[in-house]
Design an enzyme around this catalytic site. Structure first.
Site, short mmCIF file in Angstrom:
data_model
loop_
_atom_site.label_atom_id
_atom_site.label_comp_id
_atom_site.label_asym_id
_atom_site.label_seq_id
_atom_site.Cartn_x
_atom_site.Cartn_y
_atom_site.Cartn_z
N ALA A 91 0.81 -1.22 0.00
CA ALA A 91 0.00 0.00 0.00
C ALA A 91 0.84 1.27 0.00
CB ALA A 91 -0.92 0.01 1.22
N LYS A 128 5.06 1.03 -6.98
CA LYS A 128 6.30 0.25 -6.83
C LYS A 128 6.12 -1.25 -7.03
CE LYS A 128 8.58 0.00 -2.77
NZ LYS A 128 9.53 0.36 -1.69
N ARG A 156 10.62 6.86 -2.79
CA ARG A 156 12.03 6.91 -3.22
C ARG A 156 12.22 6.42 -4.65
NH1 ARG A 156 14.06 3.81 2.06
NH2 ARG A 156 11.84 3.32 2.16
C1 UD1 Z 1 10.54 -2.20 6.86
C2 UD1 Z 1 10.72 -2.61 8.33
C3 UD1 Z 1 12.23 -2.74 8.61
C4 UD1 Z 1 12.83 -3.75 7.65
C5 UD1 Z 1 12.55 -3.36 6.20
C6 UD1 Z 1 13.00 -4.46 5.28
C7 UD1 Z 1 8.92 -1.70 9.69
C8 UD1 Z 1 8.51 -0.61 10.61
N1 UD1 Z 1 10.15 -1.62 9.19
O1 UD1 Z 1 11.13 -0.91 6.67
O2 UD1 Z 1 12.42 -3.19 9.95
O3 UD1 Z 1 14.25 -3.82 7.87
O4 UD1 Z 1 11.13 -3.18 6.00
O5 UD1 Z 1 12.79 -4.13 3.93
O6 UD1 Z 1 8.13 -2.59 9.45
N2 UD1 Z 1 3.59 -0.46 3.55
C9 UD1 Z 1 2.22 -0.42 3.55
N3 UD1 Z 1 1.60 0.52 4.30
C10 UD1 Z 1 2.28 1.39 5.09
C11 UD1 Z 1 3.69 1.34 5.09
C12 UD1 Z 1 4.32 0.40 4.31
O7 UD1 Z 1 1.57 -1.20 2.87
O8 UD1 Z 1 1.63 2.19 5.75
C13 UD1 Z 1 4.27 -1.47 2.72
C14 UD1 Z 1 5.12 -0.87 1.63
O9 UD1 Z 1 4.37 -0.69 0.45
C15 UD1 Z 1 6.23 -1.90 1.47
C16 UD1 Z 1 6.33 -2.54 2.84
O10 UD1 Z 1 5.15 -2.21 3.53
O11 UD1 Z 1 5.87 -2.90 0.54
C17 UD1 Z 1 7.53 -2.02 3.63
O12 UD1 Z 1 7.42 -0.63 3.80
P1 UD1 Z 1 8.66 0.35 3.73
O13 UD1 Z 1 8.20 1.72 3.97
O14 UD1 Z 1 9.46 0.08 2.51
O15 UD1 Z 1 9.44 -0.15 5.04
P2 UD1 Z 1 10.97 -0.02 5.32
O16 UD1 Z 1 11.28 1.38 5.71
O17 UD1 Z 1 11.73 -0.62 4.22
CA CA Z 2 11.18 -1.38 2.05
#
Ligand code: UD1
Ligand code: CA
Length: 452
Positions: free
Chosen positions: A10, A22, A15
């Site tokens: 979601a 993505k 980035r």
């Molecule tokens: C997350 C983890 C981190 C881990 C990393 C590995 C958390 C808080 N952090 O960080 O510990 O090392 O992944 O890649 O979990 N997403 C949603 N809704 C949201 C936020 C994110 O669906 O509200 C989805 C994104 O689309 C993505 C995934 O969750 O597919 C990860 O989100 P992202 O923001 O990339 O997390 P990281 O900062 O990479």
């Molecule tokens: Ca990520």
């Protein structure tokens, strides 16, 4: 036992700086989310729930009804995303695997192995982790002796925590009911004001639940957050595909300069030269020489065929054929055995039977060509009248003289010849010679001495 997956997709993927969601951005020709979904299915999930929000319609249009959707309208963090994702299964007993739409390198085999140890150890949660040489940006896995204690996000980590090399992959197995409980306790008191899924680990531990971590290769967990990481992921995926082909008996001269899609197959003892791209459902036979600098998409090629510096799309090529250099085979072209498609030849929507030679500078579009035909240099099948396309037929053992135009629709029957420079508009009978050009006239002494 119920085994489901929740795939987080979601987020905005800021980035990436892209107009495409993505999870739909591609690596080696396939959307990132497709890799994640096939790894999930490999483990044998009953149901896959994809959490969507940003560009939800695009993701739905791609995955159609192959998955269950959960909506996260405001992106308030990974924990908040899983709160939406668990809704459809919250009453079930079983295990849920949480994956991210941006980690395409995870292998189904890795997930299966972690699932087995998750079950064997009887844990409430298992985190998939890796040891990373330069773990910037990842959550750090903080241990208490052998046991996992908590996960700290980079932005919330102390300097000592940032020095930890064990990182969170963002992938987990949870007991469904215990995850639902932990989610109900989540708060967003952290640097980003988000509900972190990672905090469920500490919550479960404080409840006395058994939580563990399983370490996999860093290469399998690379998260794709920007285009630099996208290129890294693509390189790994391509290397896996090229290695699979090499291990099946194919020589690849320079693996890092060769691109092979996941669904391509190549027969043994074929040799692939640098600059070759094999895409889609391409099938190549044994003992072929492919490349250098060749792109082949959705095309089937027989055995002992050589293709140099050419582009082939949605076509079929037989055995012992030579194609190129600089040939272009466009969709729906079918070439038999022992054929030569030479330099600067374009074939489109045409069949070319065994033993025929189209050696140089020729266009064959919308035509059916028989066996052992020889095309002189510079032949054009004139298939388009400005409004409609027409189809021509050329029989067996025909000789087309150099620089002939075959104005479609027209038929040249078996054994016929056309004189060089002819524009053929009428059917040519069997074994006839068709001459369709102005007769040469020589005007003696036409150039006056004073003109020189
Ligand atoms: C997350 C983890 C981190 C881990 C990393 C590995 C958390 C808080 N952090 O960080 O510990 O090392 O992944 O890649 O979990 N997403 C949603 N809704 C949201 C936020 C994110 O669906 O509200 C989805 C994104 O689309 C993505 C995934 O969750 O597919 C990860 O989100 P992202 O923001 O990339 O997390 P990281 O900062 O990479
Ligand atoms: Ca990520």
């Amino acid at each position: 036992m119920e085994l489901c997956s929740i795939i987080l997709a979601a987020g905005e993927g800021k980035r990436m700086k892209s107009n495409t969601a993505k999870p739909l951005m591609t690596a080696c020709g396939k959307p990132l989310i497709d890799y994640v979904l096939s790894a999930a299915k490999f483990v044998g999930t009953n149901e896959n729930i994809v959490v969507i929000g940003h560009k939800a319609d695009d993701i739905k249009a791609h995955l159609e009804d192959s998955v269950t959707y959960a909506y996260q309208l405001e992106q308030k963090g990974t924990g908040h995303a899983v709160m939406q994702g668990i809704e459809p299964i919250s009453e079930k007993d079983g295990i849920v695997m949480v994956l991210c739409g941006d980690t395409p390198l995870i292998k189904g085999e890795d997930l299966k192995a972690v699932l087995d140890s998750h079950i064997e150890a009887g844990r409430a949660a298992t985190v998939i982790t890796a040891i990373a040489p330069n773990p910037f940006g990842y959550g750090r896995v903080i241990r208490n002796g052998e046991n996992i204690a908590k996960i700290v996000e980079q932005k919330d980590a102390t300097d000592a925590e940032k020095a930890v090399l064990e990182i969170n992959s963002g992938m987990y197995f949870f007991d469904i009911k215990k995850l639902a409980f932990a989610l109900s306790k989540l708060t967003n008191n952290n640097a980003q004001g988000e509900y972190y899924l990672t905090d469920t680990i500490e919550i479960l531990i404080s409840e006395g639940e058994k939580v563990g971590a399983e370490i996999v290769d860093f290469e399998s967990i690379l998260g794709v957050n920007d285009r630099v990481q996208l290129a890294s992921a693509e390189a790994v995926l391509n290397r896996r595909n090229v290695e699979k082909v090499m291990l099946s008996g194919v020589t690849v001269i320079n693996p890092s300069a060769t691109y092979i899609g996941a669904d391509v197959s190549v027969g043994i003892d074929s040799v692939i030269y640098p600059g070759t791209i094999l895409e889609g459902k391409t099938v190549i036979g044994e003992n072929c020489i492919i490349g250098p600098d060749t792109k082949i998409t959705d095309t089937k090629i027989g055995d002992n065929t050589e293709i140099i510096k050419s582009v082939l799309v949605k076509s079929e090529v037989g055995n012992k054929v030579s194609v190129g250099p600089f040939a272009y085979m466009r969709p729906n072209s079918k070439v038999g055995d022992n054929v030569k498609i030479g330099d600067f030849v374009e074939i489109k929507n045409a069949t070319i039977d065994n033993g025929t030679k189209v050696a140089h500078l020729t266009y064959v579009g919308d035509a059916d060509v028989g066996k052992n035909v020889n095309f002189g240099c510079g032949t054009v099948v004139v298939n388009y009248d400005g409004k409609n396309k027409h189809r021509s037929t050329i029989g067996d053992d025909v000789f087309i003289g150099c620089n002939t135009n075959l104005v479609s629709p027209v038929k040249v029957n078996d054994g016929a010849f056309t004189a060089a420079g002819s524009t053929i508009t009428d059917e040519v009978p069997e074994n006839a010679l068709a001459i369709a050009r102005a007769k040469q006239v020589n005007k003696e002494n036409w150039v006056k001495p004073k003109d020189r």
